[in-house]
Design a protein around this motif. Sequence first.
Motif, PDB file in Angstrom:
ATOM      1  N   TRP A 107      10.713  -3.062  -6.798  1.00 39.65           N
ATOM      2  CA  TRP A 107      11.846  -3.493  -7.639  1.00 39.65           C
ATOM      3  C   TRP A 107      11.347  -4.306  -8.822  1.00 39.65           C
ATOM      4  O   TRP A 107      11.828  -4.168  -9.947  1.00 39.65           O
ATOM      5  CB  TRP A 107      12.831  -4.305  -6.788  1.00 39.65           C
ATOM      6  CG  TRP A 107      14.272  -3.962  -7.026  1.00 39.65           C
ATOM      7  CD1 TRP A 107      15.255  -4.788  -7.497  1.00 39.65           C
ATOM      8  CD2 TRP A 107      14.906  -2.703  -6.784  1.00 39.65           C
ATOM      9  NE1 TRP A 107      16.457  -4.114  -7.573  1.00 39.65           N
ATOM     10  CE2 TRP A 107      16.265  -2.840  -7.144  1.00 39.65           C
ATOM     11  CE3 TRP A 107      14.459  -1.463  -6.305  1.00 39.65           C
ATOM     12  CZ2 TRP A 107      17.189  -1.792  -7.031  1.00 39.65           C
ATOM     13  CZ3 TRP A 107      15.377  -0.422  -6.200  1.00 39.65           C
ATOM     14  CH2 TRP A 107      16.726  -0.590  -6.567  1.00 39.65           C
ATOM     15  N   ASP A 149      21.481  -6.199  -4.484  1.00 41.46           N
ATOM     16  CA  ASP A 149      21.076  -6.681  -5.801  1.00 41.46           C
ATOM     17  C   ASP A 149      22.326  -7.235  -6.492  1.00 41.46           C
ATOM     18  O   ASP A 149      23.266  -6.481  -6.744  1.00 41.46           O
ATOM     19  CB  ASP A 149      20.465  -5.543  -6.623  1.00 41.46           C
ATOM     20  CG  ASP A 149      19.752  -6.046  -7.878  1.00 41.46           C
ATOM     21  OD1 ASP A 149      20.227  -7.054  -8.468  1.00 41.46           O
ATOM     22  OD2 ASP A 149      18.750  -5.454  -8.278  1.00 41.46           O
ATOM     23  N   CYS A 153      11.703  -3.898  -1.823  1.00 45.63           N
ATOM     24  CA  CYS A 153      12.568  -4.945  -2.357  1.00 45.63           C
ATOM     25  C   CYS A 153      11.830  -5.889  -3.291  1.00 45.63           C
ATOM     26  O   CYS A 153      12.428  -6.442  -4.220  1.00 45.63           O
ATOM     27  CB  CYS A 153      13.180  -5.754  -1.223  1.00 45.63           C
ATOM     28  SG  CYS A 153      14.399  -4.819  -0.296  1.00 45.63           S
ATOM     29  N   PHE A 202      22.291  -5.836 -10.781  1.00 42.96           N
ATOM     30  CA  PHE A 202      21.474  -4.636 -10.923  1.00 42.96           C
ATOM     31  C   PHE A 202      21.399  -4.224 -12.395  1.00 42.96           C
ATOM     32  O   PHE A 202      22.427  -3.970 -13.030  1.00 42.96           O
ATOM     33  CB  PHE A 202      22.051  -3.511 -10.063  1.00 42.96           C
ATOM     34  CG  PHE A 202      21.220  -2.265 -10.049  1.00 42.96           C
ATOM     35  CD1 PHE A 202      21.783  -1.033 -10.303  1.00 42.96           C
ATOM     36  CD2 PHE A 202      19.859  -2.331  -9.780  1.00 42.96           C
ATOM     37  CE1 PHE A 202      21.019   0.125 -10.295  1.00 42.96           C
ATOM     38  CE2 PHE A 202      19.077  -1.189  -9.771  1.00 42.96           C
ATOM     39  CZ  PHE A 202      19.660   0.048 -10.025  1.00 42.96           C
ATOM     40  N   LYS A 248      12.704  -7.634 -11.603  1.00 42.69           N
ATOM     41  CA  LYS A 248      13.295  -8.637 -10.728  1.00 42.69           C
ATOM     42  C   LYS A 248      13.186  -8.135  -9.300  1.00 42.69           C
ATOM     43  O   LYS A 248      12.980  -6.933  -9.077  1.00 42.69           O
ATOM     44  CB  LYS A 248      14.769  -8.890 -11.084  1.00 42.69           C
ATOM     45  CG  LYS A 248      15.694  -7.721 -10.757  1.00 42.69           C
ATOM     46  CD  LYS A 248      17.132  -7.990 -11.174  1.00 42.69           C
ATOM     47  CE  LYS A 248      17.830  -9.014 -10.317  1.00 42.69           C
ATOM     48  NZ  LYS A 248      18.228  -8.525  -8.981  1.00 42.69           N
ATOM     49  N   GLN A 249      13.322  -9.039  -8.347  1.00 44.62           N
ATOM     50  CA  GLN A 249      13.294  -8.602  -6.953  1.00 44.62           C
ATOM     51  C   GLN A 249      14.715  -8.369  -6.465  1.00 44.62           C
ATOM     52  O   GLN A 249      15.687  -8.862  -7.038  1.00 44.62           O
ATOM     53  CB  GLN A 249      12.608  -9.667  -6.091  1.00 44.62           C
ATOM     54  CG  GLN A 249      11.147  -9.836  -6.436  1.00 44.62           C
ATOM     55  CD  GLN A 249      10.441 -10.785  -5.494  1.00 44.62           C
ATOM     56  OE1 GLN A 249      11.011 -11.216  -4.496  1.00 44.62           O
ATOM     57  NE2 GLN A 249       9.204 -11.117  -5.806  1.00 44.62           N
ATOM     58  N   MET A 250      14.808  -7.619  -5.390  1.00 43.93           N
ATOM     59  CA  MET A 250      16.095  -7.440  -4.718  1.00 43.93           C
ATOM     60  C   MET A 250      16.534  -8.809  -4.205  1.00 43.93           C
ATOM     61  O   MET A 250      15.711  -9.617  -3.809  1.00 43.93           O
ATOM     62  CB  MET A 250      15.894  -6.465  -3.558  1.00 43.93           C
ATOM     63  CG  MET A 250      17.138  -5.882  -2.991  1.00 43.93           C
ATOM     64  SD  MET A 250      17.886  -4.612  -4.040  1.00 43.93           S
ATOM     65  CE  MET A 250      16.820  -3.215  -3.711  1.00 43.93           C
ATOM     66  N   ASP A 251      17.837  -9.077  -4.224  1.00 45.23           N
ATOM     67  CA  ASP A 251      18.291 -10.402  -3.835  1.00 45.23           C
ATOM     68  C   ASP A 251      18.350 -10.624  -2.334  1.00 45.23           C
ATOM     69  O   ASP A 251      18.160 -11.752  -1.874  1.00 45.23           O
ATOM     70  CB  ASP A 251      19.653 -10.700  -4.480  1.00 45.23           C
ATOM     71  CG  ASP A 251      19.514 -10.870  -5.982  1.00 45.23           C
ATOM     72  OD1 ASP A 251      20.062 -10.069  -6.748  1.00 45.23           O
ATOM     73  OD2 ASP A 251      18.801 -11.816  -6.383  1.00 45.23           O
TER      74      ASP A 251
END
Lengths: 168, 173
Positions: free
Chosen positions: B88, B111, B84, B114, B94-97
Amino acid sequence: MGSQWLFTLTYGALVTQLCKDYENDEDVNKQLDKMGYNIGVRLIEDFLARSNVGRCHDFRETADVIAKVAFKMYLGITPSITNWSPAGDEFSLILENNPLVDFVELPDNHSSLIYSNLLCGVLRGALEMVQMAVEAKFVQDTLKGDGVTEIRMRFIRRIEDNLPAGEE
Amino acid sequence: MADAVLFEFLHTEMVAELWAHDPDPGPGVSAEPRGEEPGAATGQNMNLSVLESVGFRVGQALGERLPREMLAFREELDVLKFLCKDLWLAIFQKQMDSLRTNHQGTYVLQDNSFPLLLPMAAGLQYLEEAPKFLAFTCGLLRGALCTLGIESVVTASVAALPGCKFQVVIQNS
């Protein structure tokens, strides 16, 4: 690890898949060219937005932009430009290193495969969108044992703009 | 980064092969028997499972290129956190939310924006096309997990573009 790896690894996996799907190398080459063309006609907008280059006045300027700006921007390399024809309508791009082929070896039964053929389609599609009909093809390939990778670019003709001038 | 753009263009083009309706399939009938799909033998269309398996190979290859110290995970959850955050970030900038788990082998990675769904109009209009844009990434996650020693089934769903959720179900051997 990063997005350049992602592109080259994805490209390699795509070529592998196409070799499974199609009976012969020629069909894979055509498919790569077609996909490259489809990418090129959209990539040109991205390129023009990022690079701020103005309209090229001749094929020599075009060559410079392709090698020094576009290749650098998207693939991180700057091919050299050589072997201009006397008429100035053909030149070669020499790639000492082709980033697409890192980690790639051609298996023995794919001697006709033009592994990086996507690039030829991209060049053709992108240039068509700026009113240039060109032919691009690989004439040397390090994957086939040549010392360098060479793409031969040939200017065919200017494409007339069919849209009426002066739209809003 | 411009080379991230190259990947996105390539991905979009691979998905577009799914949409190609070719009335004349052309030569090249495969010598070996193909599965259920009558159209697959011509090689003109990539279907979802093909996209997923291309993604899988890429995920495996990415996993193999990780520095050794990254692979010293103590727990399964650490692996998922790594995907994540670090994976990512490296791939999509960006990172996973969010990451949720039931602590019984099921993880939901969300995400909200995405990148591979962004080209499609935000909103519900193109919902039915979304699976095509997620298949490759599901495979990528499955492939990376595989290299890290974890067998999984990865699926994805979209409620509203451009947000999506990846569901990872760990397979116990």
